[in-house]
Design an enzyme around this catalytic site. Structure first.
Site, PDB file in Angstrom:
ATOM      1  N   ASP A  79      62.834  -1.500  42.116  1.00 16.78           N
ATOM      2  CA  ASP A  79      63.231  -2.812  42.639  1.00 16.78           C
ATOM      3  C   ASP A  79      64.419  -3.342  41.836  1.00 16.78           C
ATOM      4  O   ASP A  79      64.443  -4.502  41.427  1.00 16.78           O
ATOM      5  CB  ASP A  79      62.063  -3.815  42.643  1.00 16.78           C
ATOM      6  CG  ASP A  79      62.409  -5.070  43.442  1.00 16.78           C
ATOM      7  OD1 ASP A  79      63.453  -5.097  44.133  1.00 16.78           O
ATOM      8  OD2 ASP A  79      61.626  -6.040  43.363  1.00 16.78           O
ATOM      9  N   PHE A 112      71.727  -2.448  45.897  1.00 19.64           N
ATOM     10  CA  PHE A 112      73.061  -2.178  45.363  1.00 19.64           C
ATOM     11  C   PHE A 112      74.087  -3.212  45.832  1.00 19.64           C
ATOM     12  O   PHE A 112      75.262  -3.114  45.535  1.00 19.64           O
ATOM     13  CB  PHE A 112      73.494  -0.739  45.655  1.00 19.64           C
ATOM     14  CG  PHE A 112      72.881   0.276  44.708  1.00 19.64           C
ATOM     15  CD1 PHE A 112      72.082  -0.127  43.639  1.00 19.64           C
ATOM     16  CD2 PHE A 112      73.115   1.637  44.881  1.00 19.64           C
ATOM     17  CE1 PHE A 112      71.524   0.801  42.758  1.00 19.64           C
ATOM     18  CE2 PHE A 112      72.569   2.576  44.003  1.00 19.64           C
ATOM     19  CZ  PHE A 112      71.772   2.166  42.942  1.00 19.64           C
ATOM     20  N   ARG A 113      73.607  -4.210  46.599  1.00 18.22           N
ATOM     21  CA  ARG A 113      74.361  -5.452  46.829  1.00 18.22           C
ATOM     22  C   ARG A 113      75.636  -5.327  47.645  1.00 18.22           C
ATOM     23  O   ARG A 113      76.420  -6.284  47.695  1.00 18.22           O
ATOM     24  CB  ARG A 113      74.720  -6.101  45.479  1.00 18.22           C
ATOM     25  CG  ARG A 113      73.547  -6.374  44.545  1.00 18.22           C
ATOM     26  CD  ARG A 113      72.598  -7.358  45.120  1.00 18.22           C
ATOM     27  NE  ARG A 113      71.621  -7.851  44.152  1.00 18.22           N
ATOM     28  CZ  ARG A 113      70.406  -8.267  44.487  1.00 18.22           C
ATOM     29  NH1 ARG A 113      70.013  -8.248  45.753  1.00 18.22           N
ATOM     30  NH2 ARG A 113      69.582  -8.716  43.576  1.00 18.22           N
ATOM     31  N   HIS A 171      71.359  -9.485  39.119  1.00 20.57           N
ATOM     32  CA  HIS A 171      72.026 -10.783  39.273  1.00 20.57           C
ATOM     33  C   HIS A 171      72.781 -11.018  37.970  1.00 20.57           C
ATOM     34  O   HIS A 171      72.333 -10.572  36.909  1.00 20.57           O
ATOM     35  CB  HIS A 171      71.005 -11.904  39.463  1.00 20.57           C
ATOM     36  CG  HIS A 171      70.173 -11.771  40.699  1.00 20.57           C
ATOM     37  ND1 HIS A 171      70.670 -12.035  41.960  1.00 20.57           N
ATOM     38  CD2 HIS A 171      68.878 -11.401  40.874  1.00 20.57           C
ATOM     39  CE1 HIS A 171      69.698 -11.840  42.857  1.00 20.57           C
ATOM     40  NE2 HIS A 171      68.618 -11.439  42.222  1.00 20.57           N
ATOM     41  N   LYS A 220      62.571  -2.612  56.809  1.00 23.37           N
ATOM     42  CA  LYS A 220      62.018  -3.525  55.805  1.00 23.37           C
ATOM     43  C   LYS A 220      61.652  -4.834  56.452  1.00 23.37           C
ATOM     44  O   LYS A 220      62.445  -5.430  57.192  1.00 23.37           O
ATOM     45  CB  LYS A 220      63.063  -3.769  54.701  1.00 23.37           C
ATOM     46  CG  LYS A 220      62.618  -4.693  53.563  1.00 23.37           C
ATOM     47  CD  LYS A 220      61.721  -3.986  52.575  1.00 23.37           C
ATOM     48  CE  LYS A 220      61.341  -4.856  51.380  1.00 23.37           C
ATOM     49  NZ  LYS A 220      62.228  -4.674  50.222  1.00 23.37           N
TER      50      LYS A 220
END
Ligand code: NCD
Ligand code: ZN
Ligand code: ZN
Length: 400
Positions: A268, A59-60, A272, A139
């Site tokens: 995933d 979600f950046r 962008h 991760k």
């Protein structure tokens, strides 16, 4: 009290028509009765699934909010029938310190779907990994991708496996095998979960070893619904890590779904901007939260997957693997996270309809049969028939 009437649900492999009574965000009763309620939602005999748990989204936020943020990403997720997401740590700054984790926790409060946070392994943050509280997993990036979190040292990697109850791994090709070997050598009782397994070989490395009981595998929709032939047509807009593989690999992933070697499907979701994708050195990744369930329901209509398999891969197994409390099942006492789906609805994927900030999809133009129509999060209608309501959700808790 909310009564969701005329729900077609699957219990013990059988289909029933039931009413679901919700109180304080929880399912209190699933029965044939029409209990009194302040509010009634009619599911119109549509199938009602447990809201999907998408264990793999980007979600950046913070730092990359021109691509997505927790509000736009979570609204897109709700539109896709997803009621819980796990957010990845490759943000700016990365989620590799307790400070960054607490900061993201504050930011994520704007989400309209429930959320869990994945902590990142950096080259030197073992102490932070050990301190991190209420995280979904750690991760570990063993190959290059968006962000700058690649870890190379196998001794350090073994330390991460020992320090973290569950490590989600980005590894490609032979590195899947290397990861399994390092994990095996570390002799830990902890578990590893491979993100976006993309080929026959990767699936084989992940799931056929002497530590197989401690290893689970995720597949992403783009590796199920596309293959390398789509690269000619879509170019950068179908470029992600790991890259799309051969038709034969695609087939092997579907077989993995059928024989149970694939444990979860995660989008995933890696948005962008179109402008970024049009540059020479474009970034890798494609958006996915809005199209994952429609693609799977379309596959159901084409007899490629059953609803039970979708429930296991997208609801039950994610809850079990990440030990998420009170989610993944339609059960009394569980959170009222539901996806009402219309299996007969035919609609094309349209960039203009998308809620993700990036506003494009590799599936643009594709007509799919089977769409989520209403999404309920903690008993609140967050998505209904095209519209999203901004009701805040909450961070998930884990049973560990
Ligand atoms: C992801 C991203 O852009 O954050 N990109 C991708 O191609 N899958 C990172 C990742 O999951 O590897
Ligand atoms: Zn990855
Ligand atoms: Zn990812």
């Amino acid at each position: 009290m909310i009564l969701i009437k005329n729900c077609r649900i699957i219990v013990n492999e059988k289909v029933f028509l039931k009413n679901i009574l919700v109180k304080n965000g929880k399912i209190v009763k699933i029965s044939n009765k029409e209990a009194f309620a302040d509010k009634i939602i009619d599911a119109k005999n549509n199938f009602v699934l447990p809201g999907l748990i998408d264990c793999h989204v980007h979600f950046r936020e913070p730092g990359l909010t021109h691509k997505e943020d927790f509000l736009t990403g979570s609204m897109a997720a709700a539109k896709g029938g997803i009621t819980t997401i796990l957010d990845m740590p490759n943000t700016t700054p990365p989620t590799t310190t307790i400070g960054a984790l607490e900061e993201k926790r504050k930011i994520a409060a704007k989400s309209v779907v429930n959320y869990g946070l994945v902590f990142g392994a950096a080259n030197d943050n073992l102490a932070e990994i050990k301190k991190a509280k209420n995280i979904a997993a750690v991760k570990l990036y063993m190959d290059y991708t968006t962000g700058d979190l690649k870890v190379d040292d196998f001794e350090y990697i073994a330390d991460v496996f020992k320090a973290s109850k569950l490590t989600v791994i980005h590894a490609e090709g032979e590195n899947v095998k290397n990861a399994v070997e390092a994990f095996s050598k570390s002799k830990t009782k902890n578990r590893i979960h491979f993100a976006h397994i993309s080929s026959e070989k990767e699936l084989d490395y992940a799931k056929n070893s002497k530590v197989r009981k401690q290893v689970t595998a995720e597949v992403a929709p783009h590796h199920l619904f596309m293959n390398e032939n789509d690269l000619q047509r879509l170019g950068a807009f179908a470029e992600m890590k790991p890259r799309l593989k051969t038709e034969n690999d695609q087939k092997a992933l579907w077989e993995g779904i059928k024989n149970g070697s694939v444990d979860t499907i995660g989008s995933d979701h890696a948005p962008h901007l179109i402008e970024e994708k049009e540059q020479g050195n474009y970034p890798f990744g494609v958006p996915g939260v809005e199209t994952m369930l429609p693609l799977l329901l379309d596959a159901f209509n084409n007899n490629k997957i059953t609803l039970r398999e979708i429930m296991k891969l997208c609801c039950e197994n994610p809850a079990k693997i990440f030990k998420i409390k009170n989610k993944g099942f339609l059960k009394e006492g569980f959170d009222a996270d539901l996806a009402i789906v219309d299996l007969d609805k035919r609609q094309a994927v349209r960039n203009d309809d998308l809620l993700t900030k990036c506003k494009w999809s590799p599936y643009e133009g594709k007509i799919l049969k089977g769409w989520p129509v209403t999404t309920i999060v903690n008993g609140n209608v967050v998505y209904d028939n095209g519209g999203v309501v901004d009701v805040k959700a909450r961070e998930v808790q884990y049973a560990r």
